[in-house]
Design a protein around this motif. Structure first.
Motif, PDB file in Angstrom:
ATOM      1  N   GLY A 146      86.627   4.865 150.960  1.00  0.00           N
ATOM      2  CA  GLY A 146      86.106   4.819 149.610  1.00  0.00           C
ATOM      3  C   GLY A 146      86.879   5.657 148.611  1.00  0.00           C
ATOM      4  O   GLY A 146      87.072   5.242 147.459  1.00  0.00           O
ATOM      5  N   LEU A 147      87.338   6.833 149.032  1.00  0.00           N
ATOM      6  CA  LEU A 147      87.933   7.783 148.096  1.00  0.00           C
ATOM      7  C   LEU A 147      89.099   8.503 148.744  1.00  0.00           C
ATOM      8  O   LEU A 147      89.049   8.840 149.934  1.00  0.00           O
ATOM      9  N   GLY A 148      90.135   8.754 147.961  1.00  0.00           N
ATOM     10  CA  GLY A 148      91.266   9.536 148.443  1.00  0.00           C
ATOM     11  C   GLY A 148      91.181  10.970 147.955  1.00  0.00           C
ATOM     12  O   GLY A 148      90.554  11.271 146.941  1.00  0.00           O
ATOM     13  N   ALA A 149      91.818  11.882 148.686  1.00  0.00           N
ATOM     14  CA  ALA A 149      91.847  13.298 148.308  1.00  0.00           C
ATOM     15  C   ALA A 149      93.113  13.938 148.864  1.00  0.00           C
ATOM     16  O   ALA A 149      93.785  13.358 149.727  1.00  0.00           O
ATOM     17  N   GLU A 150      93.423  15.122 148.367  1.00  0.00           N
ATOM     18  CA  GLU A 150      94.589  15.892 148.835  1.00  0.00           C
ATOM     19  C   GLU A 150      94.081  17.216 149.402  1.00  0.00           C
ATOM     20  O   GLU A 150      94.159  18.271 148.769  1.00  0.00           O
ATOM     21  N   GLY A 151      93.534  17.154 150.601  1.00  0.00           N
ATOM     22  CA  GLY A 151      92.852  18.308 151.169  1.00  0.00           C
ATOM     23  C   GLY A 151      93.710  19.516 151.440  1.00  0.00           C
ATOM     24  O   GLY A 151      93.197  20.632 151.534  1.00  0.00           O
ATOM     25  N   SER A 152      95.026  19.334 151.574  1.00  0.00           N
ATOM     26  CA  SER A 152      95.918  20.474 151.824  1.00  0.00           C
ATOM     27  C   SER A 152      96.597  20.963 150.547  1.00  0.00           C
ATOM     28  O   SER A 152      97.518  21.768 150.621  1.00  0.00           O
ATOM     29  N   ASN A 153      96.150  20.476 149.426  1.00  0.00           N
ATOM     30  CA  ASN A 153      96.720  20.851 148.139  1.00  0.00           C
ATOM     31  C   ASN A 153      95.771  21.811 147.424  1.00  0.00           C
ATOM     32  O   ASN A 153      94.787  21.381 146.821  1.00  0.00           O
ATOM     33  N   PRO A 154      96.023  23.125 147.495  1.00  0.00           N
ATOM     34  CA  PRO A 154      95.099  24.080 146.881  1.00  0.00           C
ATOM     35  C   PRO A 154      94.830  23.829 145.408  1.00  0.00           C
ATOM     36  O   PRO A 154      93.709  24.007 144.933  1.00  0.00           O
ATOM     37  N   SER A 155      95.850  23.402 144.668  1.00  0.00           N
ATOM     38  CA  SER A 155      95.634  23.175 143.239  1.00  0.00           C
ATOM     39  C   SER A 155      94.671  22.016 143.003  1.00  0.00           C
ATOM     40  O   SER A 155      93.756  22.111 142.175  1.00  0.00           O
ATOM     41  N   GLU A 156      94.865  20.901 143.715  1.00  0.00           N
ATOM     42  CA  GLU A 156      93.928  19.789 143.566  1.00  0.00           C
ATOM     43  C   GLU A 156      92.520  20.230 143.981  1.00  0.00           C
ATOM     44  O   GLU A 156      91.531  19.889 143.327  1.00  0.00           O
TER      45      GLU A 156
END
Length: 438
Positions: free
Chosen positions: A196-206
């Protein structure tokens, strides 16, 4: 911060940079010079889908500047994963560029080093005046009550991008307006190897950008009015848990996204692997990966309840890129002329079109090119429902510490470990302990 960005790597402390020395070859005792009037070095941030795309966008404009002024600009596009560390190293070593892009959320932190040229009334007059810029962009240029440490270059806000075909196939008629709707839609869309949704889990800024918006929606702040870190209040803990629970409990984000840090979630969306994406000004990036604008819709980021963009419904941080000058540049006049060039109406239209961002210059923003349906969502968000991240000296440490804590929570979720209120609070407590003492 960028748009299409990876996090500043490592826990970097600004205390080492408070005694900033010369950059760009200027005097180490403070103050710029014009000892090298024919050249400038420029560190640009990676705004496009690749560094090569950025070079193709920027080099013709730099050549234009050289033709107009006789000043050659030596360009380096620096990945977001390296940019903050590179800047901090430059403030202490004396080896750095004359002009550089900075994420607008870093403005107050880098301002505290004393390394950047203050944009007082005299300097603003050299580039056409402070009143050329929109207020929301100026609000992320440094600490309140001080002359800005940088000038707005690109303005951005977060939006929800959704795949029209995948929505239709799932029987969903409109994008979610609330987080409950986003979860419900996400569950319908998470099937057959797609999510359903994408994310950047290893990206502290995001991570921190989304956690900040969630916290604002819960009426919480990461800092007290006095600027002291306060990461463990109930509203902050609830906000961070709600964000991580999109993977841990709601199962609408793929576990593999816990390792994403280099725009992989944008690529997944462009390839139809995920149905929704929360991103800053993604249109140009998606187009460069072959996704047609007809294939996706753009809507405001959801809110806790009600309708996005009304009242005080915060649904984005004020995202963007600022242009800064090292105070000890050895081409002060040339650097100022370059800032004037890059923020001119013509260049603002060219560059912001290329990056699908919004010009922070009022007259350029009114151009019809920035009135498309996609840009209308971004402009409306910036005008009505976006809030600047804390403009405090410790902001960059805050991004790194809390963003990294959330990275760890995503890792727990991906591994099947429980993400509880207690574990979230413990992670945030550890992050707070990494902040400089008050």
């Amino acid at each position: 911060m960028r748009s299409i960005r990876a996090a500043a790597a490592g826990a970097v402390t600004l205390s080492l940079a408070l005694a900033a020395t010369a950059c760009g070859g200027g005097s180490a005792t403070g103050g710029g010079s014009n000892d090298s009037p024919k050249t400038l070095t420029y560190w640009a941030s990676n705004q496009g889908a690749s560094i090569e795309i950025d070079k193709k966008v920027l080099q013709p404009e730099l050549d234009k500047f050289e033709k107009q002024t006789g000043i050659k600009v030596e360009l380096e596009v620096v990945p977001w994963s390296d940019l903050l560390n590179r800047i901090l190293t430059a403030t202490t070593s004396g080896q750095g560029p004359d002009v550089l892009n900075i994420g607008n959320t870093w403005s107050a932190s880098l301002q505290a080093t004393g390394a950047l040229l203050p944009w007082d009334a005299e300097n603003f007059d050299k580039i056409g005046g402070r009143d050329r810029f929109v207020d929301s962009a100026l609000g992320s240029t440094g600490a309140e009550g001080k002359d800005p440490a940088a000038v707005p270059l690109y303005s951005m806000s977060y939006a929800l991008y959704y795949n029209k075909k995948m929505f239709a196939e799932a029987g969903i008629s409109k994008p979610p307006a609330t987080w409950d709707e986003l979860v419900a839609h996400g569950k319908k869309l998470s099937k057959d190897g797609k999510w359903g949704l994408g994310a950047e889990g290893s990206n502290p800024s995001e991570n921190i950008h989304h956690a900040f918006v969630f916290a604002e929606q819960h009426g919480a702040d990461f800092f007290t009015p006095e600027g002291k870190a306060d990461f463990t209040g109930d509203g902050v803990v609830t906000a961070v848990k709600q964000y991580v629970d999109l993977m841990a409990k709601d199962k609408v984000i793929a576990p593999g996204n816990a390792e994403y840090a280099q725009n992989q979630s944008v690529s997944d969306f462009a390839k139809g692997k995920t149905a929704m994406l929360l991103w800053q000004s993604a249109s140009a990036n998606l187009a460069s990966q072959g996704m047609s604008e007809d294939d996706y819709g753009i809507a405001p980021v959801p809110v806790q309840s009600g309708t996005p963009g009304t009242g005080k419904q915060v649904n984005s941080m004020v995202a963007g890129i600022n242009l800064a000058v090292f105070e000890n540049t050895d081409n002060l006049d040339g650097a100022t002329r370059f800032v004037k060039f890059m923020t001119s109406d013509d260049e603002q239209k060219i560059l912001n079109k290329a990056y699908s961002s919004i010009p922070p210059v009022k007259s350029a923003q009114s151009d019809s090119a920035f009135s498309t349906p996609a840009n209308a969502v971004l402009k409306d968000t910036l005008a009505k429902s976006a809030v600047a991240l804390p403009q405090v000296a410790d902001e960059s440490q805050f991004e790194t510490a809390v963003g990294t804590a959330i990275k760890g929570l995503f890792a727990d979720a991906a591994a099947g470990r429980a993400v509880t209120t207690a574990s979230v609070k413990a992670a945030l407590q550890k992050a707070q302990q990494q902040m400089p003492a008050a």
